[in-house]
Design an enzyme around this catalytic site. Structure first.
Site, PDB file in Angstrom:
ATOM      1  CE1 TYR A 197      -7.323  -6.351   0.072  1.00 25.88           C
ATOM      2  CE2 TYR A 197      -7.396  -5.921  -2.366  1.00 25.88           C
ATOM      3  CZ  TYR A 197      -7.203  -5.454  -1.193  1.00 25.88           C
ATOM      4  OH  TYR A 197      -7.770  -4.070  -0.737  1.00 25.88           O
ATOM      5  CD  GLU A 206      -6.465  -1.445   9.915  1.00 24.41           C
ATOM      6  OE1 GLU A 206      -6.920  -2.677   9.964  1.00 24.41           O
ATOM      7  OE2 GLU A 206      -6.674  -1.128   8.842  1.00 24.41           O
ATOM      8  CG  ASP A 219     -10.160   3.085   3.512  1.00 25.95           C
ATOM      9  OD1 ASP A 219      -9.291   3.907   3.475  1.00 25.95           O
ATOM     10  OD2 ASP A 219     -10.109   1.887   3.181  1.00 25.95           O
ATOM     11  CG  ASP A 225      -0.352   1.109   4.770  1.00 20.62           C
ATOM     12  OD1 ASP A 225      -1.066   1.880   3.799  1.00 20.62           O
ATOM     13  OD2 ASP A 225      -0.858   0.566   5.701  1.00 20.62           O
ATOM     14  CE1 TYR A 245     -11.169  -1.528  10.116  1.00 20.02           C
ATOM     15  CE2 TYR A 245      -9.993  -0.568   8.320  1.00 20.02           C
ATOM     16  CZ  TYR A 245     -10.060  -1.718   9.394  1.00 20.02           C
ATOM     17  OH  TYR A 245      -9.365  -2.455   9.263  1.00 20.02           O
ATOM     18  CD1 TRP A 246     -10.409   4.887   7.847  1.00 21.80           C
ATOM     19  CD2 TRP A 246      -9.427   6.394   8.784  1.00 21.80           C
ATOM     20  NE1 TRP A 246      -9.096   4.501   7.646  1.00 21.80           N
ATOM     21  CE2 TRP A 246      -8.497   5.472   8.177  1.00 21.80           C
ATOM     22  CE3 TRP A 246      -8.887   7.554   9.639  1.00 21.80           C
ATOM     23  CZ2 TRP A 246      -7.001   5.793   8.256  1.00 21.80           C
ATOM     24  CZ3 TRP A 246      -7.569   8.041   9.332  1.00 21.80           C
ATOM     25  CH2 TRP A 246      -6.682   6.994   8.812  1.00 21.80           C
ATOM     26  NE  ARG A 263     -12.937  -3.764   6.514  1.00 20.32           N
ATOM     27  CZ  ARG A 263     -11.662  -3.200   5.714  1.00 20.32           C
ATOM     28  NH1 ARG A 263     -10.642  -2.747   6.394  1.00 20.32           N
ATOM     29  NH2 ARG A 263     -11.714  -3.107   4.590  1.00 20.32           N
ATOM     30  CD  GLN A 290      -3.430   4.311   0.276  1.00 20.87           C
ATOM     31  OE1 GLN A 290      -2.430   4.134   0.230  1.00 20.87           O
ATOM     32  NE2 GLN A 290      -4.497   3.968   1.165  1.00 20.87           N
ATOM     33  N   GLY A 307      -7.279   7.681   2.250  1.00 19.63           N
ATOM     34  CA  GLY A 307      -6.664   6.534   3.384  1.00 19.63           C
ATOM     35  C   GLY A 307      -7.650   6.620   4.372  1.00 19.63           C
ATOM     36  CD1 TRP A 331      -3.378   0.242   0.793  1.00 19.79           C
ATOM     37  CD2 TRP A 331      -2.882  -1.685   0.899  1.00 19.79           C
ATOM     38  NE1 TRP A 331      -4.429  -0.327   0.778  1.00 19.79           N
ATOM     39  CE2 TRP A 331      -4.369  -1.602   0.658  1.00 19.79           C
ATOM     40  CE3 TRP A 331      -2.230  -3.038   0.732  1.00 19.79           C
ATOM     41  CZ2 TRP A 331      -4.839  -2.899   0.440  1.00 19.79           C
ATOM     42  CZ3 TRP A 331      -2.908  -4.352   0.827  1.00 19.79           C
ATOM     43  CH2 TRP A 331      -4.477  -3.933   0.465  1.00 19.79           C
TER      44      TRP A 331
HETATM   45  C1  GLC Z   1      -7.302   0.671   5.039  1.00 21.68           C
HETATM   46  C2  GLC Z   1      -7.009   2.152   5.486  1.00 21.68           C
HETATM   47  C3  GLC Z   1      -5.937   2.734   4.806  1.00 21.68           C
HETATM   48  C4  GLC Z   1      -4.718   1.791   4.626  1.00 21.68           C
HETATM   49  C5  GLC Z   1      -5.151   0.564   4.308  1.00 21.68           C
HETATM   50  C6  GLC Z   1      -3.744  -0.350   4.428  1.00 21.68           C
HETATM   51  O1  GLC Z   1      -7.829   0.682   3.788  1.00 21.68           O
HETATM   52  O2  GLC Z   1      -8.041   3.068   5.707  1.00 21.68           O
HETATM   53  O3  GLC Z   1      -5.719   4.040   4.999  1.00 21.68           O
HETATM   54  O4  GLC Z   1      -3.797   2.464   3.707  1.00 21.68           O
HETATM   55  O5  GLC Z   1      -6.155  -0.041   5.191  1.00 21.68           O
HETATM   56  O6  GLC Z   1      -3.462  -0.382   5.758  1.00 21.68           O
END
Ligand code: GLC
Length: 430
Positions: free
Chosen positions: A81, A389, A159, A36, A345-346, A192, A101, A157, A33
């Site tokens: 995946y 994470e 999401d 990352d 998430y987020w 998620r 990203q 990033g 990624w």
């Molecule tokens: C999720 C996160 C993203 C990150 C990815 C891999 O999708 O929201 O920011 O880059 O995971 O860790």
């Protein structure tokens, strides 16, 4: 002095190393990624500088001819995946997704170069970094004011941040092809995104695929066109760091170009200021509506060094409010907002990489006390829960994947290199 947690962090990076590039965590994210990897390089720099440069080099192996650095590079095939290379169909070598990203790479390269003046490696990377910044200026600055437009929440990033809810609701999902999610087999589904969010992500992906990943077409006519406060602040900062790198290499014309970009964005940033939220917020270009939501990305204004004196002091007050509303800071969504969800998430959880940028920015602005709070909270949640994470800002419990590369990387960076490392280490492991 190396502590047990330092050793665990180092081992996580080694275990997630697939030979020149790292995966964020095995299973859930089995590829390379974009942002990352940039943060992973910071972690490697704590114990293997050459490997740190390598991580950025392999990331840029995936750069497209138009300059875009893709959000995922699909190297070894991982049939479990989704959405993998067959869904994206970008036909690039190496295979990759068709979106980008947050452009943190130049800022990380600056940190690497400050620690290790490897001019040959910098010379090789520099034109690629510049091309990636020019790509943002060419394809993602529709108002020509330095603000970054995103065409997919995955690019930001962040999401499924509530900032994307309203703009994503306008995306037509009636023609999405049938698909099977794989993320919910690795992580609890209550952490998620929901299925309807996923349908929208797929509709946006399918638009790009049918446009054959023509970035001009996607930017002009795509179903999701939002000015993202996070990518904007990160690009402003990255332009500053790239201008510094340009100067190190004597590329004065490039440095002038980058400074023009920065000045444009410094005044452009006001367009994202929301007086109700008292923060910089993302804005839907299709409706011209602000999200009016203060998120952890709003606080990246300190890292970007933008805002009037009044805006900065209002934002700082907001930071204090958000920090006292949570046990641990900085939550990804304002805890006093109805959409706050400490697990999903987020929509609430703490992300250590964002904390890193917030703390660096606050410290640079002279807000030492607030910076220390972010750093201490980061340390506490990791000590309490491990290298997850993300983390619940109310309980400190880890969420998402475990043994996570970027969490380990920021730990190592702060523990070993940052100017505040003594402070960070105080009480570590106690
Ligand atoms: C999720 C996160 C993203 C990150 C990815 C891999 O999708 O929201 O920011 O880059 O995971 O860790």
């Amino acid at each position: 002095m190396s502590t047990q947690l330092d050793q665990i962090a180092e081992q996580i990076l080694r275990d997630n190393d697939r030979g020149g590039y790292t995966v964020p965590t095995p299973g859930l994210y089995p590829y390379q990624w974009n942002w990352d990897s940039a943060f992973a390089a910071l972690g490697f720099a704590a114990f293997d500088m050459s490997r740190a440069w390598r991580e950025i080099e392999t990331l840029f192996d995936g750069q497209w001819p138009d300059g875009m650095v893709p959000h995922i590079i699909f190297r070894a095939t991982q049939p479990g995946y989704f959405p993998g290379p067959d869904a994206w169909q970008t036909n690039k070598d190496p295979l990759s997704s068709g979106i980008t990203q947050p452009p943190v790479a130049a800022s990380i390269v600056r940190i690497l170069y400050e620690q290790d003046q490897d001019k040959a490696r910098l010379e090789a990377l520099y034109p690629k970094l510049l091309a990636s910044h020019r790509w943002f200026a060419e394809f993602r600055d529709p108002l020509n004011n330095g603000l970054v437009m995103t065409t997919h929440p995955w690019e930001t990033g962040r999401d499924n941040c509530p900032e994307w809810d309203a703009p994503a609701r306008n995306v037509d999902i009636s023609n999405v092809s049938p698909y099977q999610r794989s993320d919910v087999s690795h992580v609890d589904s209550d952490m998620r995104p929901q299925n309807v969010d996923y349908d929208r992500y797929m509709a946006m992906l399918e638009f790009g695929r049918s446009a054959k990943w023509d970035h001009a077409e996607i930017a002009s006519n795509g179903p999701f066109r939002v000015l993202d406060v996070g990518m904007t602040m990160i690009l402003i900062r990255a332009n500053r760091d790239l201008a510094w790198l340009a100067e190190q290499l004597g590329r004065d014309e490039d440095a002038d170009y980058l400074r023009e970009q920065i000045e444009k964005a410094e005044s452009g940033a006001s367009y994202l200021w929301d007086d109700t939220a008292r923060a910089f917020c993302s804005k839907d270009l299709k409706t011209d509506l602000s999200s009016s939501l203060c998120t952890n990305a709003s606080f990246l204004a300190f890292y970007a060094n933008v805002g009037t004196t009044e805006q900065r002091s209002a934002l700082l007050k907001n930071f204090e409010r958000v920090a006292s509303a949570a046990t641990f800071t900085a939550p990804s969504t304002d805890p006093e907002h109805p959409e706050f969800d400490s697990k999903r998430y987020w929509r609430g959880p703490i992300w250590v990489v964002v904390n890193f940028m917030i703390a660096e920015g606050l410290r640079e602005q002279g807000c030492e006390h607030q910076a220390a709070r972010v750093q201490h909270d980061t340390k506490k949640v990791i000590e309490r829960s491990g290298f997850f994470e993300s983390f619940d800002p109310v309980t400190g419990k880890g969420s998402g994947g475990s043994d996570f590369t970027w969490t380990a990387a920021i730990w190592l960076h702060w523990a070993r290199f940052a100017h505040s490392s003594t402070q960070f280490l105080e009480g570590q492991g106690a």
